[in-house]
Design a protein around this motif. Sequence first.
Motif, PDB file in Angstrom:
ATOM      1  N   THR A  50      46.870  46.607  50.819  1.00 20.74           N
ATOM      2  CA  THR A  50      45.739  47.367  50.304  1.00 20.74           C
ATOM      3  C   THR A  50      44.462  46.953  51.032  1.00 20.74           C
ATOM      4  OG1 THR A  50      46.813  47.414  48.142  1.00 20.74           O
ATOM      5  CG2 THR A  50      44.481  47.986  48.213  1.00 20.74           C
ATOM      6  N   PRO A  51      43.754  47.895  51.670  1.00 26.12           N
ATOM      7  CA  PRO A  51      42.508  47.566  52.357  1.00 26.12           C
ATOM      8  C   PRO A  51      41.416  47.123  51.387  1.00 26.12           C
ATOM      9  CG  PRO A  51      43.339  49.706  53.065  1.00 26.12           C
ATOM     10  CD  PRO A  51      44.140  49.291  51.862  1.00 26.12           C
ATOM     11  N   VAL A  52      40.438  46.393  51.932  1.00 28.56           N
ATOM     12  CA  VAL A  52      39.350  45.872  51.122  1.00 28.56           C
ATOM     13  C   VAL A  52      37.988  46.275  51.692  1.00 28.56           C
ATOM     14  CG1 VAL A  52      40.711  43.863  50.412  1.00 28.56           C
ATOM     15  CG2 VAL A  52      39.158  43.678  52.363  1.00 28.56           C
ATOM     16  N   VAL A  53      36.991  46.194  50.841  1.00 31.04           N
ATOM     17  CA  VAL A  53      35.586  46.249  51.233  1.00 31.04           C
ATOM     18  C   VAL A  53      35.025  44.916  50.762  1.00 31.04           C
ATOM     19  CG1 VAL A  53      33.366  47.364  50.866  1.00 31.04           C
ATOM     20  CG2 VAL A  53      35.435  48.753  51.082  1.00 31.04           C
ATOM     21  N   ALA A  54      34.492  44.133  51.709  1.00 28.59           N
ATOM     22  CA  ALA A  54      34.130  42.746  51.406  1.00 28.59           C
ATOM     23  C   ALA A  54      32.884  42.320  52.181  1.00 28.59           C
ATOM     24  CB  ALA A  54      35.307  41.839  51.771  1.00 28.59           C
ATOM     25  N   PRO A  55      32.281  41.213  51.765  1.00 27.83           N
ATOM     26  CA  PRO A  55      31.082  40.743  52.448  1.00 27.83           C
ATOM     27  C   PRO A  55      31.387  40.135  53.818  1.00 27.83           C
ATOM     28  CG  PRO A  55      31.696  39.209  50.723  1.00 27.83           C
ATOM     29  CD  PRO A  55      32.613  40.392  50.595  1.00 27.83           C
ATOM     30  N   ALA A  56      30.446  40.314  54.726  1.00 27.05           N
ATOM     31  CA  ALA A  56      30.519  39.664  56.035  1.00 27.05           C
ATOM     32  C   ALA A  56      30.188  38.183  55.855  1.00 27.05           C
ATOM     33  CB  ALA A  56      29.534  40.324  56.989  1.00 27.05           C
ATOM     34  N   ALA A  57      30.478  37.404  56.875  1.00 26.54           N
ATOM     35  CA  ALA A  57      30.165  35.972  56.897  1.00 26.54           C
ATOM     36  C   ALA A  57      30.796  35.214  55.745  1.00 26.54           C
ATOM     37  CB  ALA A  57      28.651  35.746  56.928  1.00 26.54           C
ATOM     38  N   THR A  58      32.062  35.512  55.476  1.00 28.34           N
ATOM     39  CA  THR A  58      32.812  34.841  54.417  1.00 28.34           C
ATOM     40  C   THR A  58      34.211  34.484  54.922  1.00 28.34           C
ATOM     41  OG1 THR A  58      33.693  36.925  53.552  1.00 28.34           O
ATOM     42  CG2 THR A  58      31.645  36.101  52.555  1.00 28.34           C
ATOM     43  N   TRP A  59      34.922  33.744  54.115  1.00 29.91           N
ATOM     44  CA  TRP A  59      36.324  33.438  54.392  1.00 29.91           C
ATOM     45  C   TRP A  59      37.105  34.737  54.555  1.00 29.91           C
ATOM     46  CZ3 TRP A  59      40.849  34.561  51.757  1.00 29.91           C
ATOM     47  CH2 TRP A  59      41.983  33.827  52.122  1.00 29.91           C
ATOM     48  N   ILE A  60      36.782  35.727  53.733  1.00 26.78           N
ATOM     49  CA  ILE A  60      37.484  37.017  53.804  1.00 26.78           C
ATOM     50  C   ILE A  60      37.246  37.677  55.153  1.00 26.78           C
ATOM     51  CG2 ILE A  60      37.669  39.331  52.818  1.00 26.78           C
ATOM     52  CD1 ILE A  60      36.708  38.050  50.143  1.00 26.78           C
ATOM     53  N   SER A  61      35.991  37.768  55.576  1.00 23.25           N
ATOM     54  CA  SER A  61      35.710  38.428  56.851  1.00 23.25           C
ATOM     55  C   SER A  61      36.338  37.653  58.016  1.00 23.25           C
ATOM     56  CB  SER A  61      34.209  38.624  57.060  1.00 23.25           C
ATOM     57  OG  SER A  61      33.538  37.391  57.168  1.00 23.25           O
TER      58      SER A  61
END
Length: 116
Positions: A50-61
């Motif tokens: 499932t795709p995400v929308v997430a913050p930049a400059a994070t562990w996720i990005s």
Amino acid sequence: MRATILPGGLSTEDYFRRLISCDLVLLPYDSPVYGLMPSGIFADAVVCGTPVVAPAATWISDRLDEGWGAGVTFASPTPAAIAEAVLTASHQLGALRARAAGQGAAWREVHSLEAY
């Protein structure tokens, strides 16, 4: 596009069923707070394709940049920036879903206790 907010707890089965059925998962984290923190929801989204929308400059990005999962990031956690990222992701949904598909087994192998 329809948005659903689910307050309260879900069973594990219901949680994954809903995650798999989502077009996108919005992770509206404040990046200074979550900059280095792993996200279990992101990990679950990778496993489910499932795709995400997430913050930049994070562990996720950082994981997105490594090729794990698929998604669109926003630079600041403002309503306008998040809405723009959601719209961008919705226009790219087919490509994002294709990129996110089938990564679950590799993610689980690389991030297993045995791997550590």
